[in-house]
Scaffold this active site. Structure first.
Site, PDB file in Angstrom:
ATOM      1  CE1 TYR A 263      10.317  -3.242   4.036  1.00  0.00           C
ATOM      2  CE2 TYR A 263       9.467  -1.589   5.530  1.00  0.00           C
ATOM      3  CZ  TYR A 263       9.253  -2.528   4.564  1.00  0.00           C
ATOM      4  OH  TYR A 263       7.979  -2.764   4.117  1.00  0.00           O
TER       5      TYR A 263
ATOM      6  CG  HIS B  85       5.414   2.550  -0.071  1.00  0.00           C
ATOM      7  ND1 HIS B  85       4.064   2.302  -0.145  1.00  0.00           N
ATOM      8  CD2 HIS B  85       6.006   1.503  -0.694  1.00  0.00           C
ATOM      9  CE1 HIS B  85       3.852   1.162  -0.776  1.00  0.00           C
ATOM     10  NE2 HIS B  85       5.023   0.652  -1.116  1.00  0.00           N
TER      11      HIS B  85
END
Lengths: 332, 174
Positions: free
Chosen positions: A310, A52
């Site tokens: 992440y 993203h």
């Protein structure tokens, strides 16, 4: 010299294929580093998120109606207003990719409630995952990268993807970030002040529809939402779905029945936009396992894998940015 | 006044207790940054909470050490080896402080409050600072490897004294 190699090729292929079908049952374990390597792909966009990568910062506030307060002791669910920093983005590793080509759109939020209470949320347009664990998800991304045929084969070998495929078949991208529904996908536990636990999923439900796209070009969605928010706030209803005892909160491939109780906790109101490199959302790792008191992670293997993945993406881009800043200051 | 031949009980307890804690923390740290398994989150949270415990322990340990009579190194030991031994112990203490402090600093600047066994939370920055996060994140990783190397040297030194020099240095900590 060529002859033996040519003869061995079919044998090798058979071996690879059988390894492939065995892997469909129990996928080989991958590490956070392998996972982020795959997301990052062959072209590195230094300093950007590995997944993203393209997005813009938003700001706004959550207007809580207090309806969820009996279920969670998190301070933002008391009736009142809590500001947030957020980010609208599209899937993919390329920070300059065309907005309208991406299959998935996302909204991430960061509530900085106090020095000891933070909440990060990362929500996507699909309501469910196609697969139930990170190692199979790795194979799914490999198949997506390999092309349409590979992903069809992958889905055929993974019946657990059926709900995701049903969603994907009927999903029509909105003409605006404002017209999408953003799902938590994974389930979480709400904990109230009596210590009672309730498994939930949530979705941000749009309050507007945008059937046609007024902008075109690579930045169509960003231009559209910036223009829209400049004219007035964009509002979503924050709707929580409460699991029943018969629902599995640890399987991200299965939605819960539509008859489950829903609670509208209030409104998420977007009031500002800014380019991601010029605003404060860029530095945030929207790790959905950063949770305030009153919310806990379930054992969902996909959810549990998100923190490490992440963190690896964040570490890489932070280091690139830090080194870049050092180089710049040494040129001064 | 003659120097003791053995470390006092309090120092031996700190030494072996923290040895076990550091081994567990280094192992957990090196595994959890790679793992996508469901236990990762639990180990991550325990690692952070035990980090605070490690900082408290090493603070008490340092205060305790400064108040105690230490056994002397064997007179036969060359001055250079004595100097290396002393320096390695300073470095070990330095790293025992730097590890939890850099770990907390990276959480602080990433805006991630540290939850300590569900009892309370350590504060974090209200606004993330990705540059300072990166500085302390990389420092935490590099210092961890330095600590592993120093512990190996420490063990090798102890074994060298015991097996080769056959002196009382290792026994003084048992």
């Amino acid at each position: 010299m060529m002859q033996p190699n040519t003869l061995m090729l079919p044998a090798l292929l058979t071996l690879l294929l059988s390894a492939g079908s065995a892997a469909a049952k129990t996928p080989p374990k991958v590490s956070a580093q392998q996972f982020v390597d795959l997301q990052q792909g062959n072209s590195l966009f230094a300093g950007f998120r590995r997944a993203h990568a393209k997005g813009l910062c938003v700001s706004g506030e959550f207007r809580s109606n207090g309806e969820l307060a009996p279920y969670s002791s998190a301070s933002l669910f008391k009736a009142g207003v809590t500001p947030f920093v957020g980010r609208l983005s599209i899937a993919g590793n390329n920070p300059t990719a065309p907005d309208l080509k991406a299959p998935v759109r996302s909204l991430a939020l960061s509530f900085s409630l106090s020095r000891t209470e933070q909440w990060r949320l990362a929500m996507n347009t699909p309501p469910v995952m196609a697969v139930a664990d990170p190692h199979t998800f790795y194979q799914q991304i490999q198949a997506i990268q390999a092309g349409p045929e590979a992903i069809q084969q992958f889905f055929a070998a993974h019946p657990e993807s059926s709900e995701f495929r049903t969603w994907a078949a009927q999903y029509k991208p909105s003409g605006s970030f404002a017209g999408e529904t953003y799902h938590s996908i994974n389930a979480f536990y709400l904990i109230n002040s009596d210590g009672q636990q309730q498994a939930v999923r949530w979705a941000l439900m749009p309050t507007v529809t945008a059937d046609t796209m007024a902008f075109d070009g690579d930045n169509a969605l960003q231009q559209e939402i910036s223009a829209r928010i400049a004219e007035g706030p964009v509002v979503f209803n924050w709707v929580f779905t409460l699991a029943d005892a018969s629902d599995d909160e640890n399987n991200a491939t299965k939605a819960w029945p539509a008859s489950r109780r829903q609670v509208n906790a209030g409104q998420i109101v977007l009031t500002g936009t800014a380019a991601q490199l010029e605003s404060n959302c860029h530095g945030i790792n929207f790790d959905p396992l950063v949770l305030p008191s009153g919310i806990k992670a379930t054992a969902d293997p996909i959810l549990r894998a998100r923190s490490a993945a992440y963190a690896e993406s964040y570490r890489r881009r932070a280091k690139e940015q830090f080194q870049g800043a050092l180089e710049e200051s040494s040129h001064d | 006044m003659t120097k003791p031949t053995r470390f006092p009980l309090s120092m031996r307890l700190f030494h072996w207790g923290m040895a076990a804690l550091m081994l567990a923390m280094l192992t957990a740290g090196l595994l959890m940054v790679k793992s996508l398994e469901p236990w990762q989150l639990n180990v991550l949270n325990l690692h952070k909470a035990f980090g605070l415990l490690a900082l408290l322990l090493v603070s008490l340990r340092l205060v305790n050490r400064l108040r105690q009579q230490l056994p002397a190194l064997p007179d036969s030991l060359p001055a250079i080896q004595k100097a290396i031994a002393r320096a390695s112990h300073y470095l070990l203490y330095g790293l025992m402080f730097a590890m939890p402090l850099s770990g907390y600093a990276m959480q602080y600047f990433a805006g991630r409050p540290v939850e300590v066994f569900g009892w309370f939370r350590l504060p974090a920055a209200l606004e993330v600072n990705i540059g300072l996060y990166s500085l302390f994140r990389e420092m935490h990783g590099i210092l961890a490897l330095a600590l592993v190397a120093l512990i190996m040297l420490h063990i090798a030194g102890a074994l060298h004294h015991h097996v080769i020099r056959k002196d009382k240095v290792l026994k003084s900590m048992l």
